[in-house]
Design a protein around this motif. Structure first.
Motif, mmCIF file in Angstrom:
data_model
loop_
_atom_site.group_PDB
_atom_site.id
_atom_site.type_symbol
_atom_site.label_atom_id
_atom_site.label_comp_id
_atom_site.label_asym_id
_atom_site.label_seq_id
_atom_site.Cartn_x
_atom_site.Cartn_y
_atom_site.Cartn_z
ATOM 1 N N TYR A 34 0.813 -1.218 0.000
ATOM 2 C CA TYR A 34 0.000 0.000 0.000
ATOM 3 C C TYR A 34 0.849 1.272 0.000
ATOM 4 O O TYR A 34 0.339 2.370 0.263
ATOM 5 C CB TYR A 34 -0.971 -0.005 1.179
ATOM 6 N N LEU A 62 -2.154 -1.899 -3.380
ATOM 7 C CA LEU A 62 -3.186 -0.932 -2.957
ATOM 8 C C LEU A 62 -2.575 0.466 -3.043
ATOM 9 O O LEU A 62 -2.586 1.235 -2.085
ATOM 10 C CB LEU A 62 -3.643 -1.218 -1.522
ATOM 11 N N MET A 65 -3.866 4.009 -1.752
ATOM 12 C CA MET A 65 -3.817 4.453 -0.364
ATOM 13 C C MET A 65 -2.724 5.495 -0.166
ATOM 14 O O MET A 65 -2.909 6.472 0.570
ATOM 15 C CB MET A 65 -3.611 3.266 0.570
ATOM 16 N N PHE A 97 -8.358 3.060 8.448
ATOM 17 C CA PHE A 97 -9.138 1.867 8.105
ATOM 18 C C PHE A 97 -8.368 0.859 7.264
ATOM 19 O O PHE A 97 -8.949 0.090 6.500
ATOM 20 C CB PHE A 97 -10.446 2.252 7.400
ATOM 21 N N ARG A 98 -7.060 0.838 7.431
ATOM 22 C CA ARG A 98 -6.217 -0.077 6.657
ATOM 23 C C ARG A 98 -6.663 -1.529 6.810
ATOM 24 O O ARG A 98 -6.850 -2.245 5.819
ATOM 25 C CB ARG A 98 -4.756 0.063 7.098
ATOM 26 N N GLY A 100 -9.513 -2.699 7.792
ATOM 27 C CA GLY A 100 -10.850 -2.897 7.231
ATOM 28 C C GLY A 100 -10.800 -3.132 5.730
ATOM 29 O O GLY A 100 -11.483 -4.013 5.192
ATOM 30 N N ILE A 101 -9.983 -2.343 5.042
ATOM 31 C CA ILE A 101 -9.849 -2.473 3.584
ATOM 32 C C ILE A 101 -9.224 -3.817 3.218
ATOM 33 O O ILE A 101 -9.719 -4.543 2.343
ATOM 34 C CB ILE A 101 -9.012 -1.306 3.029
ATOM 35 N N MET A 102 -8.157 -4.168 3.901
ATOM 36 C CA MET A 102 -7.469 -5.423 3.593
ATOM 37 C C MET A 102 -8.342 -6.635 3.898
ATOM 38 O O MET A 102 -8.396 -7.594 3.118
ATOM 39 C CB MET A 102 -6.161 -5.495 4.397
ATOM 40 N N ALA A 104 -11.589 -6.731 3.967
ATOM 41 C CA ALA A 104 -12.705 -6.792 3.020
ATOM 42 C C ALA A 104 -12.272 -7.505 1.739
ATOM 43 O O ALA A 104 -13.007 -8.345 1.188
ATOM 44 C CB ALA A 104 -13.208 -5.382 2.709
ATOM 45 N N ILE A 105 -11.080 -7.189 1.263
ATOM 46 C CA ILE A 105 -10.549 -7.872 0.074
ATOM 47 C C ILE A 105 -10.345 -9.351 0.372
ATOM 48 O O ILE A 105 -10.719 -10.221 -0.430
ATOM 49 C CB ILE A 105 -9.235 -7.208 -0.376
ATOM 50 N N ASP A 132 -8.755 -0.016 14.222
ATOM 51 C CA ASP A 132 -9.126 -1.224 13.466
ATOM 52 C C ASP A 132 -8.310 -2.444 13.900
ATOM 53 O O ASP A 132 -8.154 -3.409 13.159
ATOM 54 C CB ASP A 132 -9.024 -0.997 11.955
#
Length: 218
Positions: A34, A62, A65, A97-98, A100-102, A104-105, A132
């Motif tokens: 990222y 990513l 980001m 929200f790192r 959360g993003i990871m 989710a993927i 998070d």
């Protein structure tokens, strides 16, 4: 044992320990690039451990980001504050929200591959500074992935209430060489020895009774 998990693997101490701890269940380990200072140092270690254990390793970029998110982790090594995680200035290292993003993927990849669980290596020392990484985030995200996937993907966080020292002690039991991990947020040739993750790394290894194999600048 059935391989039913995806692990978020940075190449740092905690996720590397989790990789070895749950190696019989991990079908895929995912590293995310990222744009942080230390991604280029961490990810090769993540790859090395996966190759050693025969775990499929995937690197997902990513790069958006680093363009759109505000964090000292994304602003060059000079922006990284020194001190311990108890210090107020360490909040600058939060990448919003790192996790959360990871996750989710990872949840989408888990559902696509009929895998039941995603795993993260957050721990008790993260709770103060990283929203998070906290237990309430884990509980909420677990509910979200379970509700939002056809196969009811769940989030596992085995180290959520452990200290980093306790994780290092587990790594000692597993025979992990922590010289093959990276912590420093500055991402230089050697660990700087002064940023929050370097301070925490030193303390954890000492708590676990592990001679520190890390090369530090200071």
């Amino acid at each position: 044992m059935m391989k039913d998990c995806i692990l978020i693997l940075s190449g740092g101490m905690d996720s590397t320990t989790l990789l070895y701890d749950y190696k019989d269940r991990i079908a895929v380990a995912i590293s995310f690039d990222y744009g942080s200072n230390h991604n280029a140092k961490e990810i090769p270690f993540a790859k090395k451990h996966c190759e050693r254990l025969g775990v499929r390793h995937v690197v997902i970029p990513l790069d958006f980001m680093s363009r759109y998110f505000r964090s000292s982790l994304l602003a060059g090594d000079a922006a990284i504050p020194e001190g311990s995680y108890a210090d107020e200035n360490m909040k600058s290292t939060v990448v919003p929200f790192r996790n959360g993003i990871m996750l989710a993927i990872a949840a989408g990849i888990a559902e696509s591959n009929d895998l039941q669980y995603i795993m993260m290596a957050n721990h008790g020392g993260d709770h103060t500074i990283y929203p998070d990484c906290r237990p309430e985030f884990v509980e909420a995200f677990n509910a979200a992935t379970n509700a939002g996937t056809y196969n009811g993907v769940r989030l596992l966080s085995p180290y959520c209430n452990l200290t980093k020292g306790q994780i290092a002690a587990r790594g000692k039991e597993l025979g992990i060489d922590y010289a093959e991990t990276w912590s420093c947020y500055r991402g230089g040739d050697k660990h700087c020895g002064k940023c929050g993750t370097c301070v925490e790394r030193r303390e954890a290894l000492a708590e676990a009774g592990i001679p520190d194999p890390t090369e530090y600048e200071a």
